[in-house]
Design a protein around this motif. Structure first.
Motif, PDB file in Angstrom:
ATOM      1  N   VAL A 191       0.833  -1.200   0.000  1.00  0.00           N
ATOM      2  CA  VAL A 191       0.000   0.000   0.000  1.00  0.00           C
ATOM      3  C   VAL A 191       0.869   1.252   0.000  1.00  0.00           C
ATOM      4  O   VAL A 191       0.607   2.210  -0.741  1.00  0.00           O
ATOM      5  N   LEU A 192       1.921   1.259   0.818  1.00  0.00           N
ATOM      6  CA  LEU A 192       2.794   2.427   0.898  1.00  0.00           C
ATOM      7  C   LEU A 192       3.515   2.679  -0.425  1.00  0.00           C
ATOM      8  O   LEU A 192       3.614   3.825  -0.881  1.00  0.00           O
ATOM      9  N   VAL A 193       3.982   1.603  -1.064  1.00  0.00           N
ATOM     10  CA  VAL A 193       4.780   1.755  -2.285  1.00  0.00           C
ATOM     11  C   VAL A 193       3.901   2.112  -3.480  1.00  0.00           C
ATOM     12  O   VAL A 193       4.237   3.009  -4.267  1.00  0.00           O
ATOM     13  N   TYR A 194       2.755   1.430  -3.626  1.00  0.00           N
ATOM     14  CA  TYR A 194       1.957   1.580  -4.835  1.00  0.00           C
ATOM     15  C   TYR A 194       0.773   2.537  -4.687  1.00  0.00           C
ATOM     16  O   TYR A 194       0.203   2.962  -5.705  1.00  0.00           O
ATOM     17  N   SER A 195       0.381   2.860  -3.469  1.00  0.00           N
ATOM     18  CA  SER A 195      -0.758   3.758  -3.285  1.00  0.00           C
ATOM     19  C   SER A 195      -0.342   5.127  -2.761  1.00  0.00           C
ATOM     20  O   SER A 195      -0.858   6.150  -3.228  1.00  0.00           O
ATOM     21  N   TYR A 196       0.559   5.165  -1.792  1.00  0.00           N
ATOM     22  CA  TYR A 196       0.964   6.439  -1.211  1.00  0.00           C
ATOM     23  C   TYR A 196       2.222   7.012  -1.869  1.00  0.00           C
ATOM     24  O   TYR A 196       2.354   8.235  -1.980  1.00  0.00           O
ATOM     25  N   GLY A 197       3.121   6.154  -2.306  1.00  0.00           N
ATOM     26  CA  GLY A 197       4.331   6.632  -2.962  1.00  0.00           C
ATOM     27  C   GLY A 197       4.070   7.491  -4.183  1.00  0.00           C
ATOM     28  O   GLY A 197       4.634   8.586  -4.321  1.00  0.00           O
ATOM     29  N   PRO A 198       3.181   7.048  -5.094  1.00  0.00           N
ATOM     30  CA  PRO A 198       2.929   7.850  -6.307  1.00  0.00           C
ATOM     31  C   PRO A 198       2.262   9.201  -6.044  1.00  0.00           C
ATOM     32  O   PRO A 198       2.169  10.014  -6.975  1.00  0.00           O
ATOM     33  N   ILE A 199       1.784   9.442  -4.818  1.00  0.00           N
ATOM     34  CA  ILE A 199       1.134  10.724  -4.533  1.00  0.00           C
ATOM     35  C   ILE A 199       2.097  11.884  -4.779  1.00  0.00           C
ATOM     36  O   ILE A 199       1.679  12.990  -5.140  1.00  0.00           O
TER      37      ILE A 199
END
Length: 299
Positions: free
Chosen positions: A23-31
């Motif tokens: 979740v952190l890498v693919y959902s929040y990182g791209p923010i």
């Protein structure tokens, strides 16, 4: 001797670590990429080295001649999909609930559920073949009864209708299964009381079955409103062509052409950010309405 509670729950928390990392890498990182919407991106200077231009990308998008039509197409197609993908499965679930022959009922469930597992890449090829104006089976049937062939995927007047109907064909099975499961939550004693009161099957449906389905209906409708600007990129991309852009081009395909084909990454990010903000507002309002009128809440 028992170990402390926090020691017993550590393995459970460790099981969550892989999912949390994803979740952190693919959902929040791209923010962090949202910053692209406010700069004139230059690959040589990188994300945070490119010139900051404020809201110029948003102004550029709104000045494009196709933007208004793309927005209208998105709202119309997405809105019709939301309405049909909520109402049609309810009707189908209620009809299937009245079927007493289990083999027939399960066969229908399987048939309507099967397209849900197929990707739009595969379904797109199938639909292009069966809807072909020259050799498609649909147009052959129309010609056999004296009607003219219809270019379903190339005629702007028919493209929206085709997209909405084929999406319903693919998605109706999933929500039907959900609503059938909701029907089973109704207490048999309520039906028994309704029969004693002289209620026929129609009145039982109105006064027992539908109220028992209401929480799930509210949930499905609430979640669907978050997709008000999501008209289905996979489907449109595999079915549309330049001759139907006027009626079939949506925000997602618009972003694809601007960002991937024309390499205007900042402009494409601006459109995507606009879509995300509007979708967030709609789903927030829908949750508020669901809580106020149906007493539905997530937490």
């Amino acid at each position: 001797m028992f170990s402390p509670k926090w020691l017993r729950v550590i393995p459970l928390h460790l099981m969550l670590v892989p999912a949390l990392l994803l979740v952190l890498v693919y959902s929040y990182g791209p923010i962090a990429g949202i910053y692209l919407a406010f700069e004139k991106f230059m690959p040589s200077k990188g994300l945070f080295g490119s010139p900051f231009i404020g809201l110029d990308n948003f102004r550029y998008v709104w000045d494009l001649p196709d933007t208004n039509q793309v927005l209208i197409n998105t709202i119309v197609i997405a809105g019709m999909k939301i309405v049909l993908n909520v109402t049609a499965p309810i009707i189908l679930a209620l009809l299937l609930n009245e079927v007493r022959l289990k083999f027939f009922k399960r066969s229908i469930q399987t048939i309507v559920y099967l397209p849900y597992f197929l990707s739009w890449v595969l379904l797109g090829g199938i639909l292009i073949d069966i809807l072909s104006p020259s050799q498609g089976i649909v147009n052959q049937i129309l010609q056999s009864i004296g009607l003219k062939p219809i270019f379903f995927l190339g005629d702007p007047a028919w493209f929206r209708f085709t997209v909405i109907v084929t999406d319903l064909w693919k998605e109706i099975g999933f929500n039907t299964i959900v609503f059938l499961a909701a029907i089973t939550s109704a207490s048999p004693s309520l039906y028994e009381a309704a029969v004693i009161d002289g209620a026929n099957r129609w009145k039982q449906t109105l006064n027992v079955t539908l109220p028992s389905m209401l929480p799930i209906i509210v949930l499905i409708a609430t979640l669907s409103l978050g997709n008000v600007l999501n008209a289905g990129f996979d489907q449109i991309f595999n079915l549309y062509s330049p001759q139907v852009y006027s009626q079939g081009d949506i925000l997602d395909t618009f972003v694809y052409r601007i960002g991937i084909i024309d390499t205007q990454y900042g402009v494409a990010t601006a459109v995507g950010l606009f879509k995300s903000v509007i979708s967030f507002l709609f789903i927030s309002i829908s949750y508020l309405l669901a809580y106020r009128f149906a007493n539905y809440r997530i937490f």
